[in-house]
Scaffold this motif. Structure first.
Motif, mmCIF file in Angstrom:
data_model
loop_
_atom_site.group_PDB
_atom_site.id
_atom_site.type_symbol
_atom_site.label_atom_id
_atom_site.label_comp_id
_atom_site.label_asym_id
_atom_site.label_seq_id
_atom_site.Cartn_x
_atom_site.Cartn_y
_atom_site.Cartn_z
ATOM 1 N N GLY A 120 0.822 -1.208 0.000
ATOM 2 C CA GLY A 120 0.000 0.000 0.000
ATOM 3 C C GLY A 120 0.853 1.254 0.000
ATOM 4 N N ARG A 121 1.959 1.222 0.705
ATOM 5 C CA ARG A 121 2.850 2.388 0.754
ATOM 6 C C ARG A 121 3.644 2.543 -0.549
ATOM 7 N N ILE B 124 -7.988 6.274 3.590
ATOM 8 C CA ILE B 124 -7.194 5.075 3.844
ATOM 9 C C ILE B 124 -7.953 4.149 4.788
ATOM 10 N N TYR B 125 -8.067 2.894 4.388
ATOM 11 C CA TYR B 125 -8.651 1.866 5.252
ATOM 12 C C TYR B 125 -7.553 0.919 5.707
ATOM 13 N N ALA C 263 -5.083 -3.116 -1.790
ATOM 14 C CA ALA C 263 -3.734 -3.551 -1.418
ATOM 15 C C ALA C 263 -3.832 -4.392 -0.146
ATOM 16 N N LEU C 264 -4.729 -5.371 -0.186
ATOM 17 C CA LEU C 264 -5.061 -6.190 0.979
ATOM 18 C C LEU C 264 -4.563 -7.624 0.786
ATOM 19 N N ILE D 223 -9.142 -1.077 -8.810
ATOM 20 C CA ILE D 223 -7.881 -1.657 -9.271
ATOM 21 C C ILE D 223 -7.365 -2.530 -8.136
ATOM 22 N N CYS D 224 -6.938 -3.750 -8.481
ATOM 23 C CA CYS D 224 -6.599 -4.737 -7.448
ATOM 24 C C CYS D 224 -5.197 -5.261 -7.642
ATOM 25 N N THR D 225 -4.482 -5.406 -6.532
ATOM 26 C CA THR D 225 -3.140 -5.959 -6.564
ATOM 27 C C THR D 225 -3.166 -7.415 -7.002
#
Length: 397
Positions: free
Chosen positions: A14-15, A33-34, A72-73, A93-95
Motif C-alpha cells: 500500500g505504501r 485510507i482503510y 492492497a489487501l 484496481i486490485c493488486t
C-alpha cells in the motif's frame, strides 16, 4: 483533474502504491485510507496527508470524494473488497494475484463486468521500462516467432505474516511470485494465445510452512510456445528478477534487479534501507536507481488512470488476472499429480485453434535450410534437408 483514491491496506505494498500515485502524474491523491488496525490507518494518513482514515472498509469505498478504489489487501480479502466496489459502483484496481484461485477470480471478473465498473489488474512487472521496451521489440517482430519465454522471481520471502498462512494467501511462492512470471511469459508469447497445460514441480524445502517455498513450471501454449517460471522464497542474496525470450530470429535477456550496473560496497555504518528484499546492509550491495520506476509501479498507475479518463480498458484487467489464476491452478494440480495438467478456462476471449506455424525454411527447390554458418577457415557450411527423401546433408562452400 486527477483521481481521488481510497487505499485499502496500509502495509508494505500500500505504501509503495501511495508513493507512486502521489509522484507520477502529480495530480492524483489518496483521500481515504482503510486499515484493519487503527494505529496503522492513522500513521498512513499522517505520512501521506490523507484527510480521511477508517477501520471500516465500506466507509473508505463509499467516501463521497472517492472515484477509484485501490485494493492492497491480503489475498483472502480481495473478493469482499471487489464486491463492495461493485455495490458502490466505484472503479476498482486490485493488486496481484487477483484471487486465491480461478474460481474466486472468475466471480470477481463477472461481478465487475455486471456492475459496469472500470477494473484494473495491478501486475506491476509488465509495466517496467525494460519489459515494455522488450515487449515492443517482440511485437515489432525483432525476435520472429516466439518459441520460449522464461521468467524468474526469487527472494528470501515476503514481508507480512499473512503471506506465510496458506489459508489467507491461497498458496505459497507459486501464487505470490508465479503470477508475475506467468503474465510476463504470456505477454511475450501473446495474450491471445491460449495456455493449454502445465507441468510443475514444487516443494517446501526450507520454511516451516504448509505452502510451497520453491517451484519450477512449464506452461505449454496452443501455438507450441513454452512459458517457464522459476519462483522461490528460499533464494539467498536479495530480489532476483530475470526474464529471457527466445524466438526464431533472436533472443532477449532482461535482468531487472540484482545486476543493474549499480554496485556498492559498505561496511554498514549508517546504511539502512538499500533495496526491496535486500538481505544485508553490509558488503557488496546492488541498489536500484528508482524502485518505483524500475518495478513498474508509476507506469502502471499512469496506464490505469489514463484508461479511466479515456474510457478504455487498461493493459491489464481482471480478465488477465483470471487467466493467470487459471494457469496457476493447473500448476498446483500438476505439482500434486506429477503430470501435465490442463488449464481450465471457462472464460476465454483469445484466438482458438492456433497451430505451430511454419517451421520449414526453403533453401532452394530441392532443399530446406536447417543451419548456415561461417567457419573459422573462411568457408560457409550449410546443413540442408532434402525435400523428397528427407535426408540431411552437409555442404561446404
Amino acid at each position: 483533474m486527477g483521481r481521488k483514491i481510497a487505499m485499502l491496506g496500509s502495509g508494505f505494498i500500500g505504501r509503495f502504491y501511495a508513493d507512486s500515485i502521489h509522484s507520477q502524474r502529480s495530480k492524483d491523491r489518496i483521500v481515504s485510507i482503510y486499515s484493519r488496525r487503527e494505529e496503522s490507518a492513522q500513521k498512513f494518513a499522517a505520512d501521506y496527508q490523507t484527510p480521511h482514515w477508517t477501520t471500516v472498509m465500506e466507509d473508505a469505498i463509499n467516501h463521497p470524494e472517492v472515484d477509484v478504489v485501490c485494493i492492497a489487501l491480503p489475498n483472502n480479502l480481495h473478493e469482499a473488497a471487489v464486491m463492495a466496489c461493485c455495490k458502490a459502483k466505484k472503479a476498482v484496481i486490485c493488486t496481484k494475484p487477483l484471487g486465491r484461485n480461478a474460481e474466486e477470480a472468475k466471480r470477481m471478473l463477472e461481478a465487475v463486468e455486471a456492475a459496469g465498473i472500470f477494473h484494473g489488474y495491478m501486475e506491476d512487472l509488465v509495466y517496467t521500462p525494460k519489459f515494455s521496451k522488450a515487449l515492443q521489440s517482440v511485437q515489432d517482430g525483432a525476435l520472429g516467432r516466439i518459441l520460449w519465454a522464461k521468467s524468474r522471481e526469487t527472494h528470501p520471502g515476503p514481508h507480512s505474516e499473512w503471506f506465510w498462512d496458506k489459508e489467507q494467501a491461497g498458496g505459497g511462492c507459486i501464487l505470490d511470485l508465479g503470477c508475475h512470471c506467468v503474465e510476463i511469459a504470456r505477454s511475450f508469447i501473446g495474450k491471445d494465445i491460449k495456455p493449454v497445460e502445465v507441468m510443475c514441480w514444487a516443494d517446501t524445502q526450507v520454511k516451516p510452512i504448509d505452502a510451497e517455498d520453491h517451484a519450477i513450471g512449464l506452461v505449454r501454449y496452443e501455438n507450441g510456445a513454452i512459458g517457464q517460471f522459476e519462483v522461490s522464497w528460499t533464494f539467498r542474496g536479495g530480489l532476483d528478477l530475470r526474464d529471457e525470450v527466445m524466438g526464431t530470429e533472436g533472443t532477449i535477456w532482461l535482468n531487472s534487479f540484482l545486476r543493474t550496473g549499480f554496485d556498492m560496497f559498505t561496511t554498514g555504518k549508517g546504511a539502512e534501507y538499500v533495496a526491496e528484499k535486500a538481505e544485508s546492509n553490509t558488503g557488496w550491495l546492488f541498489p536500484v536507481g528508482d524502485e518505483l520506476n524500475d518495478l513498474g509501479y508509476n507506469h502502471m498507475f499512469t496506464d490505469m488512470f489514463n484508461a479511466i479518463e479515456q474510457n478504455k480498458a487498461p493493459r491489464e484487467s481482471f480478465y488477465d488476472g483470471y487467466v493467470v489464476n487459471a494457469v496457476l491452478d493447473a500448476a498446483y494440480r500438476s505439482a500434486a499429480s506429477k503430470q501435465w495438467e490442463p488449464v481450465k478456462l471457462e472464460i476465454w476471449r483469445g484466438r482458438e485453434g492456433v497451430d505451430k506455424g511454419a517451421s520449414l525454411v526453403d533453401y532452394d527447390d530441392k532443399h530446406y535450410l536447417i543451419k548456415e554458418e561461417k567457419t573459422h577457415f573462411g568457408s560457409t557450411k550449410l546443413i540442408l534437408k532434402e525435400k523428397q527423401s528427407g535426408k540431411i546433408i552437409e555442404v561446404t562452400r
